[in-house]
Motif scaffolding. Structure first.
Motif, PDB file in Angstrom:
ATOM      1  N   ASN A   1       0.902  -1.162  -0.047  1.00 48.09           N
ATOM      2  CA  ASN A   1      -0.003  -0.064   0.212  1.00 48.09           C
ATOM      3  C   ASN A   1       0.804   1.560   0.035  1.00 48.09           C
ATOM      4  N   SER A   2       2.030   1.161  -0.441  1.00 49.30           N
ATOM      5  CA  SER A   2       3.071   2.448  -0.520  1.00 49.30           C
ATOM      6  C   SER A   2       2.938   3.100  -1.989  1.00 49.30           C
ATOM      7  N   VAL A   3       3.525   4.116  -1.934  1.00 53.38           N
ATOM      8  CA  VAL A   3       3.445   4.869  -3.241  1.00 53.38           C
ATOM      9  C   VAL A   3       4.714   5.323  -3.579  1.00 53.38           C
ATOM     10  N   PHE A   4       5.404   5.150  -4.794  1.00 53.11           N
ATOM     11  CA  PHE A   4       6.466   5.473  -5.177  1.00 53.11           C
ATOM     12  C   PHE A   4       6.089   6.518  -6.229  1.00 53.11           C
ATOM     13  N   ASN A   5       6.280   7.579  -5.610  1.00 52.24           N
ATOM     14  CA  ASN A   5       5.272   8.974  -6.039  1.00 52.24           C
ATOM     15  C   ASN A   5       6.340   9.799  -7.207  1.00 52.24           C
ATOM     16  N   LYS A   6       7.525   9.498  -7.307  1.00 52.46           N
ATOM     17  CA  LYS A   6       8.394  10.809  -8.014  1.00 52.46           C
ATOM     18  C   LYS A   6       8.383  10.417  -9.316  1.00 52.46           C
ATOM     19  N   ASP A   7       7.865  11.307 -10.289  1.00 49.50           N
ATOM     20  CA  ASP A   7       8.112  11.173 -11.756  1.00 49.50           C
ATOM     21  C   ASP A   7       9.538  11.253 -12.173  1.00 49.50           C
ATOM     22  N   ASN A   8       9.926  10.459 -13.186  1.00 47.45           N
ATOM     23  CA  ASN A   8      11.290  10.448 -13.858  1.00 47.45           C
ATOM     24  C   ASN A   8      12.264   9.928 -12.705  1.00 47.45           C
ATOM     25  N   ILE A   9      12.112   9.289 -11.928  1.00 40.29           N
ATOM     26  CA  ILE A   9      13.011   8.807 -10.629  1.00 40.29           C
ATOM     27  C   ILE A   9      13.050   7.291 -10.855  1.00 40.29           C
ATOM     28  N   GLU A  10      14.202   6.600 -10.861  1.00 40.70           N
ATOM     29  CA  GLU A  10      14.405   5.269 -10.569  1.00 40.70           C
ATOM     30  C   GLU A  10      14.330   4.891  -9.264  1.00 40.70           C
ATOM     31  N   TYR A  11      13.695   3.939  -8.773  1.00 39.13           N
ATOM     32  CA  TYR A  11      13.635   3.450  -7.593  1.00 39.13           C
ATOM     33  C   TYR A  11      14.350   2.231  -7.678  1.00 39.13           C
TER      34      TYR A  11
ATOM     35  N   ARG B   1       2.260  -5.271  -2.345  1.00 36.88           N
ATOM     36  CA  ARG B   1       1.277  -5.491  -2.487  1.00 36.88           C
ATOM     37  C   ARG B   1       0.482  -3.998  -2.797  1.00 36.88           C
ATOM     38  N   SER B   2      -0.454  -4.009  -3.812  1.00 39.81           N
ATOM     39  CA  SER B   2      -1.343  -2.710  -3.782  1.00 39.81           C
ATOM     40  C   SER B   2      -0.373  -1.365  -3.982  1.00 39.81           C
ATOM     41  N   VAL B   3       0.763  -1.294  -4.448  1.00 40.33           N
ATOM     42  CA  VAL B   3       1.560  -0.297  -4.517  1.00 40.33           C
ATOM     43  C   VAL B   3       1.346   0.623  -5.765  1.00 40.33           C
ATOM     44  N   SER B   4       1.663   1.924  -5.667  1.00 38.83           N
ATOM     45  CA  SER B   4       1.624   2.769  -6.926  1.00 38.83           C
ATOM     46  C   SER B   4       2.999   3.056  -7.088  1.00 38.83           C
ATOM     47  N   ILE B   5       2.990   3.074  -8.459  1.00 38.10           N
ATOM     48  CA  ILE B   5       4.589   3.407  -9.015  1.00 38.10           C
ATOM     49  C   ILE B   5       4.347   4.375 -10.253  1.00 38.10           C
ATOM     50  N   LYS B   6       4.923   5.643  -9.922  1.00 37.17           N
ATOM     51  CA  LYS B   6       4.769   6.710 -10.980  1.00 37.17           C
ATOM     52  C   LYS B   6       5.820   6.462 -12.113  1.00 37.17           C
ATOM     53  N   HIS B   7       6.898   5.732 -12.060  1.00 37.03           N
ATOM     54  CA  HIS B   7       7.964   5.927 -13.113  1.00 37.03           C
ATOM     55  C   HIS B   7       8.642   4.506 -13.234  1.00 37.03           C
TER      56      HIS B   7
ATOM     57  N   ASN C   1       2.915   5.313 -16.694  1.00 31.14           N
ATOM     58  CA  ASN C   1       3.837   5.142 -17.504  1.00 31.14           C
ATOM     59  C   ASN C   1       4.961   4.248 -16.812  1.00 31.14           C
ATOM     60  N   THR C   2       4.456   3.236 -16.091  1.00 30.51           N
ATOM     61  CA  THR C   2       5.433   2.467 -15.248  1.00 30.51           C
ATOM     62  C   THR C   2       6.279   1.363 -16.007  1.00 30.51           C
ATOM     63  N   HIS C   3       7.549   1.530 -15.525  1.00 30.09           N
ATOM     64  CA  HIS C   3       8.754   0.532 -16.206  1.00 30.09           C
ATOM     65  C   HIS C   3       9.074  -0.351 -14.892  1.00 30.09           C
ATOM     66  N   ILE C   4       8.905  -1.710 -14.991  1.00 30.65           N
ATOM     67  CA  ILE C   4       9.233  -2.706 -14.024  1.00 30.65           C
ATOM     68  C   ILE C   4      10.261  -3.492 -14.518  1.00 30.65           C
TER      69      ILE C   4
ATOM     70  N   ILE D   1       1.001  -1.439 -17.514  1.00 27.64           N
ATOM     71  CA  ILE D   1       2.368  -1.136 -17.369  1.00 27.64           C
ATOM     72  C   ILE D   1       3.064  -0.884 -18.767  1.00 27.64           C
ATOM     73  N   HIS D   2       3.533   0.070 -18.691  1.00 29.04           N
ATOM     74  CA  HIS D   2       4.332   0.444 -19.915  1.00 29.04           C
ATOM     75  C   HIS D   2       5.245  -0.378 -20.454  1.00 29.04           C
ATOM     76  N   LYS D   3       6.092  -0.844 -19.412  1.00 28.94           N
ATOM     77  CA  LYS D   3       7.282  -1.877 -19.905  1.00 28.94           C
ATOM     78  C   LYS D   3       7.530  -2.715 -18.656  1.00 28.94           C
ATOM     79  N   ILE D   4       7.794  -3.983 -18.900  1.00 30.32           N
ATOM     80  CA  ILE D   4       8.179  -5.109 -17.945  1.00 30.32           C
ATOM     81  C   ILE D   4       9.395  -5.724 -18.379  1.00 30.32           C
ATOM     82  N   ILE D   5      10.407  -6.135 -17.526  1.00 31.22           N
ATOM     83  CA  ILE D   5      11.680  -6.756 -18.206  1.00 31.22           C
ATOM     84  C   ILE D   5      12.003  -7.704 -17.051  1.00 31.22           C
ATOM     85  N   LEU D   6      12.312  -8.878 -17.587  1.00 33.98           N
ATOM     86  CA  LEU D   6      12.728  -9.862 -16.840  1.00 33.98           C
ATOM     87  C   LEU D   6      13.962 -10.330 -17.722  1.00 33.98           C
TER      88      LEU D   6
END
Length: 479
Positions: A146-156, A170-176, A198-201, A224-229
């Motif tokens: 339930n956390s929010v990764f809230n910064k645009d144009n930032i890589e966590y 679980r149930s997180v929000s990812i802005k970038h 525009n989420t990139h995982i 999701i914009h892009k998922i990479i494995l």
């Protein structure tokens, strides 16, 4: 071991948890005060120096605790850059439970070379700036739900992070973008996204510690914009459930005793044909012919684009031939996916070649119609529809032309004869009853043109027949 000085802590003047922290010093004061309250509540008494000692083993029963007050989140307004020992760490390890619930991190957070030996809870928190973990070990459960990764144009960024128990996002929000690089996974890793922008995982070089290691990505509310494995040897299990992704990249990943299970996993575009091949092989292994065929079609299209780039470099005729082969398969049957279109093309293309052979004067009409609808050729916009529409238009107008000289009935008769697969009588010369190809008014150029058109039509029919059968039997075992 933690030593708490009662006199020092009483001088802080703290009576309740602050709602806002503006420095690391303020944070440490509260944590020491709260630990002192916990120790006194457990019946520990100060010694002759008015200090209380919490041994290493006792630390497992204590919590570094910060949480919301009356429904309000706690605000952190300072950089957190922990790569050295604080009062609650010993040799860069801590045995305390950590409960940082409902925190707003307004500044940079970076943790380096720390081992957490107890459960960690950072639920319902906002990360409004960079959040990086480097060479971190979580020996127990860690929860970012339930956390929010809230910064645009930032890589966590999670680099060389080891999860020895369960990890929950679980149930997180990812802005970038969120990146897990060189991650070691022992048990379960659950990631579900309820909001994406525009989420990139990205998972790069993931190490599964055993066959029970489990990476689960599921339930995404928006695309999701892009998922990479990539670059991962899959010894455990990966599940991709209820996800729609614009682009997927699985390059460099292989399955080695584990499995990847895509359930309701929709990909609009693969980054390369190896990625589509990766999922196609897994789908066939799981006897999932439906998804396997979808991935196969995408794999072929991506391979075609790669061949085009290769042809620009080497100008190799074999490469060009492969490109044309894929283009024809795409046109006829959508690479074996659409038997109805394959059947239509099997009738349409031979009929066009036959018409050019039967009435060479319509070549001018053919070129005119092609040029009239030429826009998609240059802009690749619905080119398949354009081709089919143009050819059907040509056939209709050509047939109408034939009413002028009453050749339309003969045209229909000869067309049905042409479309009979084993009938080649029209190309056989017979003085007494020669076919339309050898009509008296045909010159050498017309004769050659008619013959070439005739054989191209026959080839188009046999090619279409194969495409139709293959597409029709696409769900058959071993097709």
């Amino acid at each position: 071991m933690t030593i708490l000085n009662v006199d020092e802590i009483e001088q802080y003047g703290i009576t309740e948890q602050p709602k806002e922290y503006n420095s690391e010093e303020e944070l440490i004061k509260w944590l020491k005060y709260d630990l002192l309250k916990q120790a006194l509540g457990k019946g520990k008494n100060p010694d002759e120096n008015n200090t209380i000692t919490i041994t290493d083993n006792e630390e497992y029963d204590y919590t570094l605790n910060i949480g919301e007050i009356n429904g309000e989140k706690i605000i952190f307004n300072f950089d957190i850059n922990i790569n050295y020992n604080l009062f609650f760490m010993n040799n860069n390890e801590t045995n305390y439970k950590i409960n940082f619930n409902s925190i707003v991190f307004n500044n940079f957070v970076s943790l380096k070379k720390i081992k957490f030996n107890n459960d960690i809870n950072i639920q319902n928190s906002y990360f409004n700036n960079k959040f990086d973990l480097f060479e971190i070990t979580f020996d127990k459960n860690v929860d970012f739900s339930n956390s929010v990764f809230n910064k645009d144009n930032i890589e966590y960024y999670f680099y060389k992070v080891t999860f020895n128990r369960n990890a929950f996002f679980r149930s997180v929000s990812i802005k970038h973008k969120i990146i897990f690089n060189n991650m070691y996974l022992e048990n379960k890793f659950n990631l579900s996204i309820i909001e994406s922008y525009n989420t990139h995982i990205e998972f790069d070089n993931i190490y599964f510690q055993n066959s029970n290691s489990y990476l689960n990505i599921f339930y995404v509310d928006k695309n999701i914009h892009k998922i990479i494995l990539k670059n991962t040897i899959i010894d455990g299990k990966i599940e991709l459930r209820n996800i729609e992704v614009e682009e997927a990249d699985f390059k460099g990943s292989v399955i080695n005793g584990g499995l990847i299970n895509p359930v309701n996993f929709k990909v609009h575009k693969f980054a390369n044909h190896e990625s589509a091949l990766f999922l196609k092989q897994q789908a066939y292994t799981a006897n999932n012919a439906i998804d396997a065929l979808q991935y196969k079609a995408q794999e072929v299209e991506l391979h075609k684009e790669e061949l085009k780039e290769q042809f620009k470099k080497d100008k190799n005729l074999k490469t060009l031939g492969d490109i044309l082969s894929i283009e024809l398969s795409s046109l006829y049957s959508d690479n074996g996916q659409n038997w109805i279109r394959a059947f239509i093309c099997t009738i349409l293309f031979p009929s066009v070649f036959f018409t050019l052979s039967f009435a060479p004067y319509t070549i001018t009409l053919f070129i005119f119609i092609i040029l009239c609808f030429a826009y998609p050729i240059f802009y690749n916009n619905n080119i398949t529809k354009y081709i089919l529409f143009s050819l059907i238009t040509y056939l209709i107008i050509s047939f109408l032309y034939m009413f002028n000289d009453n050749s339309h009935l003969n045209f229909v008769k000869e067309l049905f004869s042409f479309l009979t697969p084993t009938n080649f009588n029209q190309i056989i010369y017979n003085n007494e009853n020669s076919s339309y190809i050898y009509s008296n008014n045909s010159n050498y150029i017309q004769l050659i043109f008619k013959g070439i058109s005739y054989f191209l039509g026959k080839i188009a029919f046999w090619y279409g027949s194969v495409q139709t059968v293959q597409a029709f039997r696409k769900f058959a075992k071993g097709a």
